[in-house]
Design an enzyme around this catalytic site. Structure first.
Site, PDB file in Angstrom:
ATOM      1  N   ASP A  42      -5.532  -4.100  12.374  1.00 53.72           N
ATOM      2  CA  ASP A  42      -6.612  -3.596  13.241  1.00 53.72           C
ATOM      3  C   ASP A  42      -6.359  -2.123  13.546  1.00 53.72           C
ATOM      4  O   ASP A  42      -6.046  -1.754  14.678  1.00 53.72           O
ATOM      5  CB  ASP A  42      -6.665  -4.424  14.538  1.00 53.72           C
ATOM      6  CG  ASP A  42      -7.826  -4.008  15.434  1.00 53.72           C
ATOM      7  OD1 ASP A  42      -8.816  -3.457  14.913  1.00 53.72           O
ATOM      8  OD2 ASP A  42      -7.739  -4.220  16.658  1.00 53.72           O
ATOM      9  N   CYS A  55     -13.029  -0.436  12.801  1.00 57.31           N
ATOM     10  CA  CYS A  55     -13.887  -0.156  13.953  1.00 57.31           C
ATOM     11  C   CYS A  55     -14.584   1.191  13.791  1.00 57.31           C
ATOM     12  O   CYS A  55     -15.109   1.741  14.750  1.00 57.31           O
ATOM     13  CB  CYS A  55     -13.076  -0.197  15.253  1.00 57.31           C
ATOM     14  SG  CYS A  55     -11.729   0.988  15.290  1.00 57.31           S
TER      15      CYS A  55
HETATM   16  N1  SAH Z   1      -5.399  -4.344  17.853  1.00 53.12           N
HETATM   17  C1  SAH Z   1      -5.435  -3.675  19.126  1.00 53.12           C
HETATM   18  C2  SAH Z   1      -6.187  -2.373  19.092  1.00 53.12           C
HETATM   19  C3  SAH Z   1      -5.692  -1.363  18.069  1.00 53.12           C
HETATM   20  S1  SAH Z   1      -6.005   0.288  18.479  1.00 53.12           S
HETATM   21  C4  SAH Z   1      -6.013  -4.622  20.175  1.00 53.12           C
HETATM   22  O1  SAH Z   1      -6.471  -5.724  19.844  1.00 53.12           O
HETATM   23  O2  SAH Z   1      -6.009  -4.253  21.343  1.00 53.12           O
HETATM   24  C5  SAH Z   1      -5.134   1.123  17.252  1.00 53.12           C
HETATM   25  C6  SAH Z   1      -3.636   1.254  17.488  1.00 53.12           C
HETATM   26  O3  SAH Z   1      -3.073   1.773  16.287  1.00 53.12           O
HETATM   27  C7  SAH Z   1      -3.209   2.207  18.589  1.00 53.12           C
HETATM   28  O4  SAH Z   1      -2.441   1.535  19.531  1.00 53.12           O
HETATM   29  C8  SAH Z   1      -2.374   3.288  17.885  1.00 53.12           C
HETATM   30  O5  SAH Z   1      -1.231   3.683  18.625  1.00 53.12           O
HETATM   31  C9  SAH Z   1      -1.948   2.577  16.627  1.00 53.12           C
HETATM   32  N2  SAH Z   1      -1.665   3.426  15.464  1.00 53.12           N
HETATM   33  C10 SAH Z   1      -2.344   4.505  15.034  1.00 53.12           C
HETATM   34  N3  SAH Z   1      -1.824   4.966  13.879  1.00 53.12           N
HETATM   35  C11 SAH Z   1      -0.784   4.144  13.553  1.00 53.12           C
HETATM   36  C12 SAH Z   1       0.129   4.071  12.459  1.00 53.12           C
HETATM   37  N4  SAH Z   1       0.086   4.938  11.467  1.00 53.12           N
HETATM   38  N5  SAH Z   1       1.029   3.081  12.460  1.00 53.12           N
HETATM   39  C13 SAH Z   1       1.096   2.181  13.460  1.00 53.12           C
HETATM   40  N6  SAH Z   1       0.238   2.195  14.505  1.00 53.12           N
HETATM   41  C14 SAH Z   1      -0.684   3.156  14.560  1.00 53.12           C
END
Ligand code: SAH
Length: 405
Positions: A309, A349
């Protein structure tokens, strides 16, 4: 003109160019700057955030909206002849609440939901999420920024909403050029605890420092579905943020749950939420690591339920091609390594990525892995994130549940 028929509201008038009224006659809520005979300039007496009356080239009144400088020049609040005042906001908020009540989202075991989803609730530029007795209000347009106090007051006055505190959080959502300098702060009430309940599970919501309004309420139904798939599975929750999917997986009887996010703050929120629901449970572990790196280094077959996600890879249309490549790369790694008989929950999203484009990116990733893959579910945003049928752009969340042999 509107200003004559509604004497309480003498609004400035913006006129559409000939032939530009079609989409508005079909209730699309945006007026693009190119559709106006003249875009108001600084010093014209029409300022960003002002209410304006929009009229067709022949002078026919179309409705009222908030003016903004940018490619979307007006966000329509009302079609026809409606005064935009306290009573207007009270009506719109009450309608929004009536829908959430009909959906059964305020219950003893659920008090986290989206009350207002912008255009989907006929309030373009406004988002309100409810966590217990606190509402987090987010303005995406200068007009809603200026209306924030009225909105907060009207919301608290609707008893059934159960809202006592309203926190305003728009430091990152308003157009930077508008120089509104919004301060994140309580408009009404104050901090009264931050634990909300979703489908009987409890979450610390960090609206003060967290992303968006503090929690991704839009994954609620998809998390419920995951719970039903979790029994006995080894779960990897990628991009876990507050650990929503992780907590549901634990609740569904997963044998282990590993949560990954590149943000250390997200990982501490995830740990706190796992701990809140399953104190001391050894099944949960979390990793503050880059998702791509984690997938590259993990052992093949280590997990048989994987959630992907990621954040919106395409924030704008211009980034579309790279975004699609990103989804393909990410999904390809999951297909390569998921255990046989595995379940993959994969999401996008990005509003700029269509359902078809996302599915094609996942299809390409599947083909690259040469695994046998079947679609079990096609997911979208939940009903408290409704799509205004006249504003198809409001559909943004897409997901697939795949069975990988
Ligand atoms: N699945 C979550 C929402 C995800 S939001 C829920 O259900 O609430 C996206 C997330 O991806 C954020 O927390 C951000 O810190 C993380 N993120 C962004 N780039 C990333 C990367 N390269 N590796 C790991 N996490 C990452």
């Amino acid at each position: 003109m509107t200003s004559q028929s509604t004497p309480t509201q003498q609004l400035p008038v913006l006129r559409l160019r000939r032939g530009k009224e079609d989409s508005l006659d079909r209730f699309h809520p945006w007026v693009f700057s190119g559709a106006l005979t003249e875009m108001p300039q600084e010093g014209s007496g029409i300022d960003e955030g002002d209410l304006v009356s929009v009229v067709a080239s022949d002078g026919r009144v179309i409705g009222t909206g908030h003016f903004q400088i940018g490619s979307i020049a007006v966000r329509m609040l009302s079609f026809g002849d409606e005064t935009i005042d306290e009573a207007f906001y009270r009506r719109r908020l009450s309608e929004a609440l009536r829908l959430r009540m009909a959906l059964g989202l305020r219950r003893d075991d659920n008090d986290a939901f989206r009350l207002v989803h912008g255009e989907g609730d006929f309030l373009p530029g406004l988002v309100i999420d409810i966590y217990g007795d606190t509402a987090v209000l987010q303005a995406h347009s200068p007009g809603m920024h200026f209306a924030r106090d009225i909105i907060a007051r009207e919301l608290v006055a609707i008893e059934e909403a159960g809202v006592r505190n309203v926190y305003y959080k728009s430091e990152t959502t308003l157009p930077y050029k508008a120089r509104l300098d919004p301060q994140n702060d309580y408009i009404i009430g104050s901090y009264s605890g931050n634990i909300a309940t979703e489908n009987g599970l409890r979450f610390h919501i960090d609206w003060l420092r967290g992303q968006k309004t503090g929690f991704f309420v839009d994954q609620r139904d998809n998390r419920s579905l995951l719970r039903r798939f979790s029994q006995g599975r080894k779960v990897l929750n990628m991009f876990c943020y507050t650990g929503g999917f992780s907590v549901y997986a634990l609740a569904g009887g997963a044998s282990l749950v590993h949560s990954v996010d590149s943000s250390a703050k997200a990982i501490s929120l995830t740990d706190a939420n796992a701990e809140l629901n399953f104190p001391g449970d050894p099944r949960h572990k979390s990793y503050a690591e880059d998702a791509f790196k984690f997938l590259d280094n993990m052992e093949s077959g280590a997990y048989d339920l994987i959630v992907l996600d990621p954040p919106a890879f395409a924030k704008h249309r211009s980034a579309l091609r790279n975004a699609l490549r990103g989804y393909q790369r990410l999904n390809a790694r999951a297909f390569e390594k998921i255990a046989p008989g595995g379940i993959l929950f994969t999401f996008s999203c990005s509003q700029a990525v269509s359902k078809e484009q996302f599915r094609l990116a996942v299809f390409s990733a599947a083909a690259q892995s040469r695994r046998k893959v079947r679609i079990l579910h096609q997911l979208t945003q939940p009903a408290d994130h409704p799509v205004n049928i006249y504003h198809p752009e409001g559909e943004y969340l897409k997901g697939l549940v795949l069975y990988v042999e």
